[in-house]
Every structure is written in C-alpha cells, then in structure tokens.
Design an enzyme around this catalytic site. Structure first.
Site, mmCIF file in Angstrom:
data_model
loop_
_atom_site.group_PDB
_atom_site.id
_atom_site.type_symbol
_atom_site.label_atom_id
_atom_site.label_comp_id
_atom_site.label_asym_id
_atom_site.label_seq_id
_atom_site.Cartn_x
_atom_site.Cartn_y
_atom_site.Cartn_z
ATOM 1 N N ASP A 57 -21.852 -21.785 -31.805
ATOM 2 C CA ASP A 57 -23.292 -21.580 -31.658
ATOM 3 C C ASP A 57 -23.537 -20.668 -30.463
ATOM 4 O O ASP A 57 -23.206 -21.015 -29.329
ATOM 5 C CB ASP A 57 -23.933 -22.960 -31.439
ATOM 6 C CG ASP A 57 -25.424 -22.882 -31.195
ATOM 7 O OD1 ASP A 57 -25.990 -21.772 -31.174
ATOM 8 O OD2 ASP A 57 -26.026 -23.958 -31.005
ATOM 9 N N ILE A 58 -24.115 -19.516 -30.722
ATOM 10 C CA ILE A 58 -24.288 -18.501 -29.674
ATOM 11 C C ILE A 58 -25.187 -18.984 -28.524
ATOM 12 O O ILE A 58 -25.040 -18.526 -27.396
ATOM 13 C CB ILE A 58 -24.822 -17.183 -30.299
ATOM 14 C CG1 ILE A 58 -24.494 -15.983 -29.408
ATOM 15 C CG2 ILE A 58 -26.305 -17.255 -30.592
ATOM 16 C CD1 ILE A 58 -24.708 -14.636 -30.082
ATOM 17 N N ASN A 103 -36.373 -9.948 -36.155
ATOM 18 C CA ASN A 103 -37.077 -9.059 -37.095
ATOM 19 C C ASN A 103 -38.005 -8.167 -36.267
ATOM 20 O O ASN A 103 -38.183 -8.393 -35.067
ATOM 21 C CB ASN A 103 -37.843 -9.855 -38.148
ATOM 22 C CG ASN A 103 -38.859 -10.787 -37.520
ATOM 23 O OD1 ASN A 103 -39.802 -10.350 -36.863
ATOM 24 N ND2 ASN A 103 -38.656 -12.091 -37.695
ATOM 25 N N GLY A 113 -32.797 -18.855 -38.815
ATOM 26 C CA GLY A 113 -31.423 -18.471 -38.464
ATOM 27 C C GLY A 113 -31.152 -18.493 -36.980
ATOM 28 O O GLY A 113 -31.641 -19.361 -36.248
ATOM 29 N N VAL A 114 -30.396 -17.512 -36.534
ATOM 30 C CA VAL A 114 -30.001 -17.470 -35.126
ATOM 31 C C VAL A 114 -31.233 -17.225 -34.237
ATOM 32 O O VAL A 114 -31.305 -17.729 -33.108
ATOM 33 C CB VAL A 114 -28.879 -16.429 -34.908
ATOM 34 C CG1 VAL A 114 -29.361 -15.004 -35.045
ATOM 35 C CG2 VAL A 114 -28.200 -16.643 -33.573
ATOM 36 N N ASP A 115 -32.213 -16.497 -34.756
ATOM 37 C CA ASP A 115 -33.458 -16.229 -34.027
ATOM 38 C C ASP A 115 -34.160 -17.549 -33.682
ATOM 39 O O ASP A 115 -34.549 -17.790 -32.522
ATOM 40 C CB ASP A 115 -34.344 -15.350 -34.925
ATOM 41 C CG ASP A 115 -35.480 -14.659 -34.197
ATOM 42 O OD1 ASP A 115 -35.620 -14.866 -32.975
ATOM 43 O OD2 ASP A 115 -36.229 -13.912 -34.857
ATOM 44 N N SER A 130 -27.757 -9.160 -39.348
ATOM 45 C CA SER A 130 -28.109 -8.841 -40.745
ATOM 46 C C SER A 130 -27.321 -9.615 -41.807
ATOM 47 O O SER A 130 -27.603 -9.459 -42.995
ATOM 48 C CB SER A 130 -27.973 -7.335 -41.056
ATOM 49 O OG SER A 130 -29.021 -6.603 -40.483
ATOM 50 N N GLY A 148 -27.151 -12.813 -42.474
ATOM 51 C CA GLY A 148 -27.726 -14.069 -42.966
ATOM 52 C C GLY A 148 -28.870 -13.759 -43.911
ATOM 53 O O GLY A 148 -28.661 -13.231 -45.009
ATOM 54 N N TYR A 203 -30.896 -11.427 -44.025
ATOM 55 C CA TYR A 203 -31.027 -10.020 -44.404
ATOM 56 C C TYR A 203 -29.979 -9.551 -45.410
ATOM 57 O O TYR A 203 -30.040 -8.409 -45.888
ATOM 58 C CB TYR A 203 -31.041 -9.128 -43.158
ATOM 59 C CG TYR A 203 -32.392 -9.083 -42.453
ATOM 60 C CD1 TYR A 203 -33.476 -9.817 -42.933
ATOM 61 C CD2 TYR A 203 -32.592 -8.302 -41.320
ATOM 62 C CE1 TYR A 203 -34.709 -9.776 -42.305
ATOM 63 C CE2 TYR A 203 -33.831 -8.250 -40.678
ATOM 64 C CZ TYR A 203 -34.889 -8.988 -41.173
ATOM 65 O OH TYR A 203 -36.110 -8.931 -40.546
HETATM 66 N N1 AR6 Z 1 -25.126 -18.977 -33.476
HETATM 67 C C1 AR6 Z 1 -24.439 -17.945 -34.004
HETATM 68 N N2 AR6 Z 1 -24.684 -17.441 -35.237
HETATM 69 C C2 AR6 Z 1 -25.661 -18.027 -35.961
HETATM 70 C C3 AR6 Z 1 -26.441 -19.111 -35.475
HETATM 71 C C4 AR6 Z 1 -26.139 -19.577 -34.168
HETATM 72 N N3 AR6 Z 1 -26.808 -20.590 -33.619
HETATM 73 N N4 AR6 Z 1 -27.333 -19.454 -36.438
HETATM 74 C C5 AR6 Z 1 -27.126 -18.639 -37.480
HETATM 75 N N5 AR6 Z 1 -26.117 -17.775 -37.211
HETATM 76 P P1 AR6 Z 1 -29.684 -14.587 -39.578
HETATM 77 P P2 AR6 Z 1 -30.303 -11.751 -40.116
HETATM 78 C C6 AR6 Z 1 -25.530 -16.685 -38.034
HETATM 79 O O1 AR6 Z 1 -30.272 -15.007 -40.866
HETATM 80 O O2 AR6 Z 1 -29.510 -11.778 -41.361
HETATM 81 C C7 AR6 Z 1 -34.530 -14.457 -38.952
HETATM 82 O O3 AR6 Z 1 -35.524 -15.239 -39.535
HETATM 83 C C8 AR6 Z 1 -25.755 -16.738 -39.531
HETATM 84 O O4 AR6 Z 1 -24.853 -17.645 -40.134
HETATM 85 O O5 AR6 Z 1 -29.980 -15.388 -38.368
HETATM 86 O O6 AR6 Z 1 -30.160 -10.590 -39.178
HETATM 87 C C9 AR6 Z 1 -35.083 -13.299 -38.133
HETATM 88 O O7 AR6 Z 1 -36.319 -13.608 -37.536
HETATM 89 C C10 AR6 Z 1 -25.454 -15.282 -39.906
HETATM 90 O O8 AR6 Z 1 -24.035 -15.085 -40.007
HETATM 91 O O9 AR6 Z 1 -30.127 -13.062 -39.188
HETATM 92 C C11 AR6 Z 1 -35.219 -12.221 -39.163
HETATM 93 O O10 AR6 Z 1 -36.442 -12.340 -39.897
HETATM 94 C C12 AR6 Z 1 -25.952 -14.497 -38.694
HETATM 95 O O11 AR6 Z 1 -26.132 -15.468 -37.646
HETATM 96 C C13 AR6 Z 1 -34.068 -12.463 -40.088
HETATM 97 O O12 AR6 Z 1 -33.767 -13.847 -39.978
HETATM 98 C C14 AR6 Z 1 -27.253 -13.760 -38.902
HETATM 99 O O13 AR6 Z 1 -28.100 -14.499 -39.767
HETATM 100 C C15 AR6 Z 1 -32.845 -11.686 -39.637
HETATM 101 O O14 AR6 Z 1 -31.819 -11.848 -40.564
#
Ligand code: AR6
Length: 179
Positions: free
Chosen positions: A13-14, A27, A35-37, A120, A122, A124
């Site tokens: 977990d970052i 975004n 997600g991570v955001d 991108s 997850g 995206y």
């Molecule tokens: N630590 C590390 N990696 C993580 C964590 C964490 N705690 N949680 C998820 N991931 P995503 P995107 C991974 O969807 O595709 C948001 O709603 C996850 O498994 O977070 O760039 C934003 O606001 C995946 O491998 O980001 C945007 O609207 C990676 O992080 C949109 O999602 C990215 O997944 C951005 O989509």
C-alpha cells in the site's frame, strides 16, 4: 550503481511508505476519486483536498505537487494518466509524459526517494503488460539525469501487477544498463 539498481519493485500500500514523495494516480479535476487516489486522500486527511482545490485541475500527461499532510511522505505528486481507449489515441506517450512530469517534480523538490503506483492500470484500464515497460524505461532515463534521486519504488497493489513489472524489469535490465 546503475539506473536499474535504483529502481525497486514492492508489493503493498503506497500510503504507508516512508519516502519523500508518493505519486497519486489522479483524474484531471484533482478532486479525489477511488482506487489509489481515494486511499491517499483518506490517509492524508482533508487538508489534501483543500490543497488540491487550489491547483485548478491538471491536464492528462502532467502532474502537480502538494504536501503529504498526515502521510509519512512529505509530498504527493498528483499525476493524471490517460484513459485506455484501445491504444490508438496517444495513450502510451501520455503515460510516459506522466512519469516524466513526476520525475521533473522529484528533481524540482529535491527528493531522494519516490514511490509510484501503476498509473492508469486500474479504473483507467491501461493494460499493465504495456504500462510496465513504459514506466520503467521512462524512470530509468530520468534517473540518469538526477543523481540525487537514490531510490524509485514501483508499488504494486496486487500479485498480477507485481508479476507484470517483474517481467518488464527482467527484459529491460540488460538493454537499459548497457545504454
Ligand atoms: N497502493 C498502491 N497501489 C494501489 C493502491 C494503494 N493503496 N490502491 C490501488 N492501487 P487506480 P487509474 C493500484 O484505479 O487507473 C481514481 O478514481 C491499483 O490496483 O487507482 O490511474 C482517480 O480519481 C492499480 O494497479 O488509478 C481517477 O478517476 C493502480 O493503483 C482514476 O481512478 C492504479 O489504479 C484513475 O485511474
């Protein structure tokens, strides 16, 4: 130490990492999401959203910095990755541009350690097998020009992401170090 030796793959977990900067996969509104955001905003506290509001959004392929507030990390670099639309819409170049923007911020803020999620890959929908070599090659290139940056962590949230990155690292090790 070669550039590739300064890149380290970890699963986890970052938000927990004690590094100078973590990168958020945001975004273009920079006003939070899932997600991570979502995880970063929860861990950093409401001050992060307030700071993000003042940034006025961010175009795809670029990144903007805020403090880390309640996170162990001093800074958050909010990067906006491309939405995957099949690969014919400049997605690869926009993803590389995101990583370059974060590496420029790393230089500007003088960070020694930084952690990236799989931007991108997850919500995206960017295929991680295609994203991983772009992330690694772009980071390695920027590392050559920034001796102060000691360590770049590629943080994989799940096993499948970890394996895709591992594979890309293995393939790129020789060519990039020889370069
Ligand atoms: N630590 C590390 N990696 C993580 C964590 C964490 N705690 N949680 C998820 N991931 P995503 P995107 C991974 O969807 O595709 C948001 O709603 C996850 O498994 O977070 O760039 C934003 O606001 C995946 O491998 O980001 C945007 O609207 C990676 O992080 C949109 O999602 C990215 O997944 C951005 O989509």
């Amino acid at each position: 130490m070669t550039c590739m030796q300064r890149i380290e793959l970890i699963q986890g977990d970052i938000t927990q990492l004690n590094v100078d900067a973590i990168v958020n996969a945001a975004n273009s509104s920079l006003l939070g999401g899932g997600g991570v955001d979502g995880a970063i905003h929860r861990a950093a506290g409401p001050e992060l959203l307030e700071a993000c509001r003042k940034l006025g959004g961010c175009p795809t392929g670029q990144a903007k910095a805020t403090p880390g507030f309640r996170l162990p990390a001093k800074y958050v670099f909010h990067a906006v990755g491309p939405v995957w639309r099949g690969g014919g819409h400049g997605e690869e170049e926009l993803l590389a541009s995101c990583y370059r923007a974060c590496m420029r911020l790393a230089q500007e803020y003088g960070v020694s350690t930084i952690a990236f999620p799989a931007i991108s890959c997850g919500a995206y929908g960017f295929p991680v097998e295609r994203a991983a070599p772009i992330a690694i090659a772009t980071i390695a290139q920027a590392l050559k020009e920034n001796p102060k940056l000691q360590k770049v962590y590629l943080v994989c949230f799940d096993r499948a992401t970890y394996q895709a990155y591992q594979e890309a690292l293995t393939h790129l090790q020789g060519p990039i170090d020889a370069d």
